[in-house]
Design a protein around this motif. Structure first.
Motif, mmCIF file in Angstrom:
data_model
loop_
_atom_site.group_PDB
_atom_site.id
_atom_site.type_symbol
_atom_site.label_atom_id
_atom_site.label_comp_id
_atom_site.label_asym_id
_atom_site.label_seq_id
_atom_site.Cartn_x
_atom_site.Cartn_y
_atom_site.Cartn_z
ATOM 1 N N SER A 102 0.842 -1.201 0.000
ATOM 2 C CA SER A 102 0.000 0.000 0.000
ATOM 3 C C SER A 102 0.874 1.247 0.000
ATOM 4 O O SER A 102 2.034 1.221 0.432
ATOM 5 C CB SER A 102 -0.909 0.007 1.225
ATOM 6 O OG SER A 102 -1.745 -1.120 1.237
ATOM 7 N N LYS A 106 -1.860 6.080 2.115
ATOM 8 C CA LYS A 106 -2.958 5.218 2.575
ATOM 9 C C LYS A 106 -2.647 4.634 3.951
ATOM 10 O O LYS A 106 -3.541 4.483 4.784
ATOM 11 C CB LYS A 106 -3.181 4.095 1.556
ATOM 12 C CG LYS A 106 -4.449 3.297 1.802
ATOM 13 C CD LYS A 106 -4.689 2.298 0.672
ATOM 14 C CE LYS A 106 -5.999 1.542 0.902
ATOM 15 N NZ LYS A 106 -6.266 0.579 -0.207
ATOM 16 N N HIS A 110 -4.758 5.178 7.875
ATOM 17 C CA HIS A 110 -5.446 4.001 8.423
ATOM 18 C C HIS A 110 -5.827 4.255 9.878
ATOM 19 O O HIS A 110 -5.096 4.910 10.630
ATOM 20 C CB HIS A 110 -4.533 2.772 8.328
ATOM 21 C CG HIS A 110 -5.242 1.477 8.547
ATOM 22 N ND1 HIS A 110 -5.400 0.911 9.800
ATOM 23 C CD2 HIS A 110 -5.854 0.621 7.677
ATOM 24 C CE1 HIS A 110 -6.047 -0.228 9.689
ATOM 25 N NE2 HIS A 110 -6.333 -0.432 8.417
ATOM 26 N N LEU A 151 -2.657 -5.069 7.577
ATOM 27 C CA LEU A 151 -4.056 -4.821 7.940
ATOM 28 C C LEU A 151 -4.864 -4.343 6.736
ATOM 29 O O LEU A 151 -6.044 -4.706 6.584
ATOM 30 C CB LEU A 151 -4.129 -3.781 9.066
ATOM 31 C CG LEU A 151 -3.545 -4.210 10.417
ATOM 32 C CD1 LEU A 151 -3.545 -3.039 11.388
ATOM 33 C CD2 LEU A 151 -4.337 -5.378 10.995
ATOM 34 N N ILE A 152 -4.250 -3.537 5.892
ATOM 35 C CA ILE A 152 -4.943 -3.078 4.679
ATOM 36 C C ILE A 152 -5.200 -4.247 3.730
ATOM 37 O O ILE A 152 -6.257 -4.358 3.118
ATOM 38 C CB ILE A 152 -4.117 -1.981 3.977
ATOM 39 C CG1 ILE A 152 -4.085 -0.713 4.838
ATOM 40 C CG2 ILE A 152 -4.690 -1.665 2.598
ATOM 41 C CD1 ILE A 152 -3.165 0.380 4.315
ATOM 42 N N ASN A 154 -5.640 -7.254 4.585
ATOM 43 C CA ASN A 154 -6.591 -8.177 5.206
ATOM 44 C C ASN A 154 -7.612 -7.359 6.010
ATOM 45 O O ASN A 154 -7.495 -7.214 7.227
ATOM 46 C CB ASN A 154 -5.864 -9.158 6.131
ATOM 47 C CG ASN A 154 -4.839 -10.006 5.401
ATOM 48 O OD1 ASN A 154 -5.139 -11.040 4.823
ATOM 49 N ND2 ASN A 154 -3.586 -9.546 5.430
ATOM 50 N N GLU A 155 -8.592 -6.801 5.314
ATOM 51 C CA GLU A 155 -9.508 -5.836 5.911
ATOM 52 C C GLU A 155 -10.304 -6.389 7.092
ATOM 53 O O GLU A 155 -10.722 -5.644 7.964
ATOM 54 C CB GLU A 155 -10.469 -5.305 4.844
ATOM 55 C CG GLU A 155 -9.762 -4.482 3.760
ATOM 56 C CD GLU A 155 -10.748 -3.929 2.752
ATOM 57 O OE1 GLU A 155 -11.955 -4.232 2.881
ATOM 58 O OE2 GLU A 155 -10.312 -3.204 1.840
ATOM 59 N N GLY A 156 -10.520 -7.689 7.139
ATOM 60 C CA GLY A 156 -11.312 -8.260 8.223
ATOM 61 C C GLY A 156 -10.537 -8.446 9.515
ATOM 62 O O GLY A 156 -11.124 -8.801 10.544
ATOM 63 N N HIS A 158 -8.019 -7.248 12.755
ATOM 64 C CA HIS A 158 -7.826 -6.095 13.628
ATOM 65 C C HIS A 158 -6.453 -6.179 14.295
ATOM 66 O O HIS A 158 -5.971 -7.259 14.620
ATOM 67 C CB HIS A 158 -8.916 -6.045 14.703
ATOM 68 C CG HIS A 158 -10.298 -5.898 14.152
ATOM 69 N ND1 HIS A 158 -10.944 -4.679 14.076
ATOM 70 C CD2 HIS A 158 -11.166 -6.817 13.639
ATOM 71 C CE1 HIS A 158 -12.141 -4.853 13.549
ATOM 72 N NE2 HIS A 158 -12.295 -6.137 13.282
#
Length: 409
Positions: A102, A106, A110, A151-152, A154-156, A158
């Motif tokens: 990314s 971006k 986040h 994390l970007i 794998n959006e799901g 945390h």
């Protein structure tokens, strides 16, 4: 080319590999030395290290799978050095090579960015000793970008506090590109449980540590349960793969060798083994939660981790994760039931104390307003009410009939 089979099994499976550079005789001698309890003090230790490195290089050259590397990772010394780890970790993590990163813009926008920056500032002890400040600052930026990039991708998932300890180890060993690919894969395979919206699933699965301790040492289990210690003490062990609690870099990377190639619950099995290994220290500590928590939270760097990992492998064979999963669910349900009963008991006692307090206040109120002191000695509620009524009627009579007459005189 000779075919060599390693017989000593960890995880219940043998593996084989083809080799060109190491003879069968040399490999057998290497395995004999690997079985020695004090192999590092052995006069032939240099040969052992050299021979094991040849074994690992042969596995790399022949593109062997996880099963082949698993035995080497569990054996003494693990993958030996970072040069070999840089080649092996991407293979055993089953990462998919170089992934698109990314942009910096971006990453900075986040929603976890500020939290990660604060956490990364606290991991200076994880950097190699003697590193200058400019390189430290650069590594901090790279670790932050590595975590947010994952994390970007794998959006799901945390972020959780402690994930940065995983990231810095991968970055130091693998470099930017390989660490990103490996961490992306491990986030989905090994850390997904910890990267949910809350920590409830993690706290539930930590009951595995107690279940294993109970199976191996019931007296120790009872002692820990009596102290109401809980599982918080081993949470950092599990979610950081001991990276947060150990200061020795070589020990941390040696443990990563095993954790990457093994079942995602392996760090919990090792946690149970560490508790079992320290049983004598635990029994010498008063059975009080704060004292036991402090003692266990401090993991000595000089623990015999090679031996403990051998015990971990045996424990995973004796109590496989798929079998223990049912036990964990039952234990968690029992804990919830016990906590609920304890809460209900506390509420009941609070209601009792409240009722007693209200009774005392009511009694004190009656004592303050009763005109006849003798009323306070009456036991029967009916007599008390009757006497109080007579007292009120008497006062009313005096006020309405006697007082006017007295005023005439």
């Amino acid at each position: 080319m000779s075919k060599v089979v390693l017989e000593q099994s960890h995880g219940g499976e043998d593996f084989s590999y083809d080799q060109d550079s190491t003879s069968s005789t040399d490999t057998e001698e290497y395995l004999d030395l690997a079985d020695l309890n004090d192999f590092m003090d052995c006069n032939t230790a240099p040969f052992w290290q050299t021979d094991k490195q040849k074994v690992i290089e042969s596995l790399i050259e022949n593109c062997c799978d996880n099963t082949s590397f698993k035995e080497v990772c569990f054996s003494r010394g693990g993958l030996m050095n970072d040069a070999l780890r840089k080649k092996v970790w991407p293979v055993i993590a089953q990462s998919n090579g170089i992934l698109e990163r990314s942009s910096s813009e971006k990453i900075k926008h986040h929603h976890y960015y500020n939290q990660v920056v604060l956490d990364v500032k606290r991991i200076l002890k994880r950097f190699p000793p003697g590193i200058n400040e400019s390189i430290q600052a650069d590594l901090q930026i790279k670790v932050t970008e590595l975590i947010i990039g994952v994390l970007i991708a794998n959006e799901g998932l945390h972020y959780y506090q402690g994930f940065h300890d995983i990231a810095i180890t991968l970055l130091l060993v693998l470099g930017e590109e390989k660490s990103y690919s490996v961490l992306c894969q491990l986030s989905k395979s090994h850390f997904q449980l910890f990267m949910g919206p809350d920590m409830e699933p993690t706290m539930e699965i930590l009951n595995l540590v107690y279940a294993l301790v109970r199976n191996e040492n019931h007296d120790l289990y009872n002692y820990l349960m009596r102290s109401e210690l809980g599982t918080i003490f081993c949470l950092p062990w599990v979610i950081t793969w001991f990276g947060h609690v150990l200061n020795d870099y070589d020990t941390v990377t040696r443990l990563f060798d095993v954790f990457i190639v093994s079942h995602p619950w392996t760090s919990m099995y090792l946690s149970a083994v560490v508790v079992l290994h320290r049983a004598s220290d635990i029994f010498l500590t008063p059975c009080e939660m704060p004292l036991l928590h402090q003692m266990l939270s401090n993991v000595p760097d000089n623990l015999p981790f090679d031996t403990l990992l051998t015990e971990t492998a045996k424990l995973m064979i004796s109590y496989p994760p798929d079998v223990m999963e049912k036990t964990i669910r039952e234990m968690h349900a029992e804990n919830i039931r016990r906590i609920k009963e304890e809460d209900e008991e506390r509420k009941r006692k609070m209601e009792q104390r409240k009722a007693i307090l209200q009774g005392k206040q009511k009694k004190a109120s009656v004592q303050r307003w009763t005109p006849w002191p003798g009323l306070r000695t009456f036991k029967s509620p009916t007599v008390k009410v009757f006497a109080l009524s007579v007292s009120v009627a008497t006062v009313a009579f005096i006020y309405n009939y006697v007082r006017p007459n007295l005023e005439i005189f």
